[in-house]
Motif scaffolding. Structure first.
Motif, PDB file in Angstrom:
ATOM      1  N   LEU A 113     -25.075 -37.053  24.970  1.00  0.00           N
ATOM      2  CA  LEU A 113     -24.482 -36.371  23.825  1.00  0.00           C
ATOM      3  C   LEU A 113     -24.575 -34.856  23.993  1.00  0.00           C
ATOM      4  CD1 LEU A 113     -25.669 -38.588  20.823  1.00  0.00           C
ATOM      5  CD2 LEU A 113     -23.362 -38.387  21.769  1.00  0.00           C
ATOM      6  N   GLU A 114     -25.615 -34.397  24.678  1.00  0.00           N
ATOM      7  CA  GLU A 114     -25.752 -32.961  24.927  1.00  0.00           C
ATOM      8  C   GLU A 114     -24.585 -32.447  25.769  1.00  0.00           C
ATOM      9  OE1 GLU A 114     -28.747 -29.727  27.079  1.00  0.00           O
ATOM     10  OE2 GLU A 114     -29.244 -31.866  27.096  1.00  0.00           O
ATOM     11  N   ASP A 115     -24.228 -33.197  26.832  1.00  0.00           N
ATOM     12  CA  ASP A 115     -23.106 -32.781  27.670  1.00  0.00           C
ATOM     13  C   ASP A 115     -21.785 -32.848  26.909  1.00  0.00           C
ATOM     14  OD1 ASP A 115     -24.607 -32.115  29.837  1.00  0.00           O
ATOM     15  OD2 ASP A 115     -24.168 -33.917  31.004  1.00  0.00           O
ATOM     16  N   PHE A 116     -21.664 -33.806  26.017  1.00  0.00           N
ATOM     17  CA  PHE A 116     -20.451 -33.888  25.196  1.00  0.00           C
ATOM     18  C   PHE A 116     -20.350 -32.662  24.292  1.00  0.00           C
ATOM     19  CE2 PHE A 116     -17.220 -35.262  22.373  1.00  0.00           C
ATOM     20  CZ  PHE A 116     -16.546 -36.310  22.981  1.00  0.00           C
ATOM     21  N   ARG A 117     -21.430 -32.369  23.580  1.00  0.00           N
ATOM     22  CA  ARG A 117     -21.434 -31.240  22.643  1.00  0.00           C
ATOM     23  C   ARG A 117     -21.222 -29.911  23.361  1.00  0.00           C
ATOM     24  NH1 ARG A 117     -26.063 -33.938  20.350  1.00  0.00           N
ATOM     25  NH2 ARG A 117     -25.498 -34.961  18.400  1.00  0.00           N
ATOM     26  N   THR A 118     -21.829 -29.757  24.515  1.00  0.00           N
ATOM     27  CA  THR A 118     -21.737 -28.482  25.237  1.00  0.00           C
ATOM     28  C   THR A 118     -20.305 -28.185  25.644  1.00  0.00           C
ATOM     29  OG1 THR A 118     -23.994 -28.683  26.066  1.00  0.00           O
ATOM     30  CG2 THR A 118     -22.529 -27.194  27.253  1.00  0.00           C
ATOM     31  N   VAL A 119     -19.601 -29.177  26.149  1.00  0.00           N
ATOM     32  CA  VAL A 119     -18.210 -28.981  26.563  1.00  0.00           C
ATOM     33  C   VAL A 119     -17.324 -28.686  25.355  1.00  0.00           C
ATOM     34  CG1 VAL A 119     -16.192 -30.154  27.542  1.00  0.00           C
ATOM     35  CG2 VAL A 119     -18.392 -30.262  28.715  1.00  0.00           C
ATOM     36  N   VAL A 120     -17.527 -29.422  24.268  1.00  0.00           N
ATOM     37  CA  VAL A 120     -16.760 -29.159  23.048  1.00  0.00           C
ATOM     38  C   VAL A 120     -17.071 -27.759  22.524  1.00  0.00           C
ATOM     39  CG1 VAL A 120     -16.457 -29.823  20.629  1.00  0.00           C
ATOM     40  CG2 VAL A 120     -16.510 -31.577  22.410  1.00  0.00           C
ATOM     41  N   ASP A 121     -18.333 -27.361  22.604  1.00  0.00           N
ATOM     42  CA  ASP A 121     -18.740 -26.044  22.110  1.00  0.00           C
ATOM     43  C   ASP A 121     -18.054 -24.920  22.874  1.00  0.00           C
ATOM     44  OD1 ASP A 121     -20.176 -24.461  20.321  1.00  0.00           O
ATOM     45  OD2 ASP A 121     -21.851 -24.208  21.709  1.00  0.00           O
ATOM     46  N   VAL A 122     -17.976 -25.053  24.202  1.00  0.00           N
ATOM     47  CA  VAL A 122     -17.356 -24.003  25.013  1.00  0.00           C
ATOM     48  C   VAL A 122     -15.840 -23.973  24.803  1.00  0.00           C
ATOM     49  CG1 VAL A 122     -16.887 -23.180  27.361  1.00  0.00           C
ATOM     50  CG2 VAL A 122     -19.176 -24.012  26.748  1.00  0.00           C
ATOM     51  N   HIS A 123     -15.197 -25.106  24.957  1.00  0.00           N
ATOM     52  CA  HIS A 123     -13.729 -25.141  24.900  1.00  0.00           C
ATOM     53  C   HIS A 123     -13.195 -24.958  23.483  1.00  0.00           C
ATOM     54  CE1 HIS A 123     -12.801 -26.284  29.075  1.00  0.00           C
ATOM     55  NE2 HIS A 123     -13.965 -26.895  29.037  1.00  0.00           N
ATOM     56  N   LEU A 124     -13.688 -25.757  22.557  1.00  0.00           N
ATOM     57  CA  LEU A 124     -13.161 -25.711  21.194  1.00  0.00           C
ATOM     58  C   LEU A 124     -13.773 -24.572  20.385  1.00  0.00           C
ATOM     59  CD1 LEU A 124     -11.528 -26.734  18.806  1.00  0.00           C
ATOM     60  CD2 LEU A 124     -13.320 -28.452  18.408  1.00  0.00           C
ATOM     61  N   MET A 125     -15.088 -24.594  20.208  1.00  0.00           N
ATOM     62  CA  MET A 125     -15.722 -23.566  19.379  1.00  0.00           C
ATOM     63  C   MET A 125     -15.645 -22.193  20.034  1.00  0.00           C
ATOM     64  SD  MET A 125     -16.278 -25.033  16.640  1.00  0.00           S
ATOM     65  CE  MET A 125     -16.907 -23.515  15.908  1.00  0.00           C
ATOM     66  N   GLY A 126     -15.598 -22.144  21.360  1.00  0.00           N
ATOM     67  CA  GLY A 126     -15.401 -20.855  22.023  1.00  0.00           C
ATOM     68  C   GLY A 126     -14.065 -20.249  21.642  1.00  0.00           C
ATOM     69  N   ALA A 127     -13.023 -21.074  21.643  1.00  0.00           N
ATOM     70  CA  ALA A 127     -11.695 -20.598  21.228  1.00  0.00           C
ATOM     71  C   ALA A 127     -11.679 -20.245  19.751  1.00  0.00           C
ATOM     72  CB  ALA A 127     -10.632 -21.650  21.545  1.00  0.00           C
ATOM     73  N   VAL A 128     -12.385 -21.031  18.938  1.00  0.00           N
ATOM     74  CA  VAL A 128     -12.468 -20.744  17.499  1.00  0.00           C
ATOM     75  C   VAL A 128     -13.156 -19.404  17.269  1.00  0.00           C
ATOM     76  CG1 VAL A 128     -13.527 -21.461  15.317  1.00  0.00           C
ATOM     77  CG2 VAL A 128     -12.397 -23.155  16.771  1.00  0.00           C
ATOM     78  N   ASN A 129     -14.279 -19.177  17.940  1.00  0.00           N
ATOM     79  CA  ASN A 129     -15.014 -17.923  17.764  1.00  0.00           C
ATOM     80  C   ASN A 129     -14.157 -16.719  18.125  1.00  0.00           C
ATOM     81  OD1 ASN A 129     -17.375 -19.243  16.974  1.00  0.00           O
ATOM     82  ND2 ASN A 129     -18.196 -19.324  19.045  1.00  0.00           N
ATOM     83  N   CYS A 130     -13.468 -16.807  19.261  1.00  0.00           N
ATOM     84  CA  CYS A 130     -12.642 -15.682  19.704  1.00  0.00           C
ATOM     85  C   CYS A 130     -11.446 -15.472  18.783  1.00  0.00           C
ATOM     86  CB  CYS A 130     -12.168 -15.915  21.136  1.00  0.00           C
ATOM     87  SG  CYS A 130     -13.509 -15.883  22.355  1.00  0.00           S
ATOM     88  N   THR A 131     -10.826 -16.556  18.377  1.00  0.00           N
ATOM     89  CA  THR A 131      -9.660 -16.456  17.499  1.00  0.00           C
ATOM     90  C   THR A 131     -10.052 -15.911  16.129  1.00  0.00           C
ATOM     91  OG1 THR A 131      -8.603 -18.294  18.665  1.00  0.00           O
ATOM     92  CG2 THR A 131      -7.728 -17.740  16.497  1.00  0.00           C
ATOM     93  N   LYS A 132     -11.167 -16.381  15.608  1.00  0.00           N
ATOM     94  CA  LYS A 132     -11.639 -15.901  14.303  1.00  0.00           C
ATOM     95  C   LYS A 132     -11.913 -14.398  14.348  1.00  0.00           C
ATOM     96  CE  LYS A 132     -13.174 -16.503  10.054  1.00  0.00           C
ATOM     97  NZ  LYS A 132     -12.227 -16.796   8.938  1.00  0.00           N
TER      98      LYS A 132
END
Length: 302
Positions: A113-132
């Motif tokens: 689950l850690e590897d799942f969350r980490t990839v989602v965090d970089v790709h999805l939340m990384g884009a969210v953080n930059c876009t926000k």
């Protein structure tokens, strides 16, 4: 002709591969470029601004303007500081290319689950953080061009990439809604689905194919998506000099009603439901409900 003179662009994950090519092309087209890269390996480990600085040096040596930034896209505070630095130096942000990403491929059975969350965090939340961090700036200046990097793995699936696929498809949903919210402010949001020979594909394809899939063959698609005349809400696929558009469509479907026999009738008629004749692209999420109400003989709001 695409002319990005006086435009300011932020490209994440721009120290190598696709991001590097995007940054170099945008600079050649006249943009001032923030070359963001944490400097980690393909799995997201380590960090250094050396790679980003090398790209900056290339841009400056070619007569362009750029500076390096090592913010982690997963850290909203660091991202906000990057945007503040950009505004302080150049006064605006016109373009954001969300390119940063990592891989941690395993079958779902073996994936933590850690590897799942980490990839989602970089790709999805990384884009969210930059876009926000740039969203209100772009709204206020009545101009913005944002690119989300999706993937065929997200659009169509890929064995051993459940985390990556989930994150990449989520970016399409983010793009769909932000394109609607940004439309009246001239903020256009699109997705790029690239196929390129980057560190993520090393050892997976023969040398001839890798050569054809040079990252630079994808970057023209980015140039179009961040241009003055850019579309909005487009999923543009690119690789090996070829370009395609992907769409999320809906079939006309059938009306069955709802009673005790409905599950059995639906199972028998599922082929009719799947018939793609007359399929269309819904303009908003409400389109599904509107279609269903119409087939039930009702008007929206009744």
């Amino acid at each position: 002709m695409i002319n990005l003179k006086n435009r300011v662009a932020i490209v994440t994950g721009a120290g190598a591969g696709l991001g590097r090519e995007h940054a170099l092309l945008l600079a050649r087209l006249g943009a001032k470029v923030v070359v963001n890269d944490l400097g980690s390996d393909v799995n997201g480990n380590g960090g250094s601004t050396a790679a980003a600085q090398r790209v900056v040096d290339e841009i400056i040596n070619a007569g362009g303007e750029a500076f390096a930034n090592g913010a982690s896209v997963t850290d909203a505070t660091q991202v906000e500081e990057m945007v503040k630095e950009t505004i302080a130096r150049w006064g605006r942000v016109d373009i954001l290319v969300n390119n940063a990403g990592i891989l941690r491929d395993k079958t779902f059975t073996k994936m933590s689950l850690e590897d799942f969350r980490t990839v989602v965090d970089v790709h999805l939340m990384g884009a969210v953080n930059c876009t926000k961090a740039v969203w209100d700036i772009m709204r206020e200046q009545k101009y913005g061009r944002i690119v989300m990097t999706t993937s065929s793995s997200g659009l169509y699936g890929n064995f051993g990439q459940s985390n990556y696929s989930a994150a990449k498809m989520a970016l399409v949903g983010l793009m769909q809604t932000l394109s609607l919210e940004g439309e009246k402010y001239n903020v256009r949001v699109n997705c790029l689905a690239p196929t390129a020979a980057t560190r993520m594909l090393e050892g997976l394809l023969p040398e001839k194919s890798l050569k054809a899939l040079a990252p630079g063959a994808v970057s023209p698609a980015v140039a179009v998506l961040v241009s003055e005349e850019a579309p909005t809400r487009m999923i543009l696929c690119a690789g090996a000099g070829s370009f395609e558009a992907a769409h999320i469509t809906m079939t006309p479907g059938i009306y069955i009603g709802n009673d005790e026999q409905t599950p059995h009738v639906l199972a028998d008629r599922l082929t009719e439901v799947s018939d793609r004749t007359g399929e269309f692209i819904p303009m908003t999420g409400f389109a599904q409900g509107n279609l269903e109400l119409k087939k039930a003989g009702l008007q929206v709001g009744e």
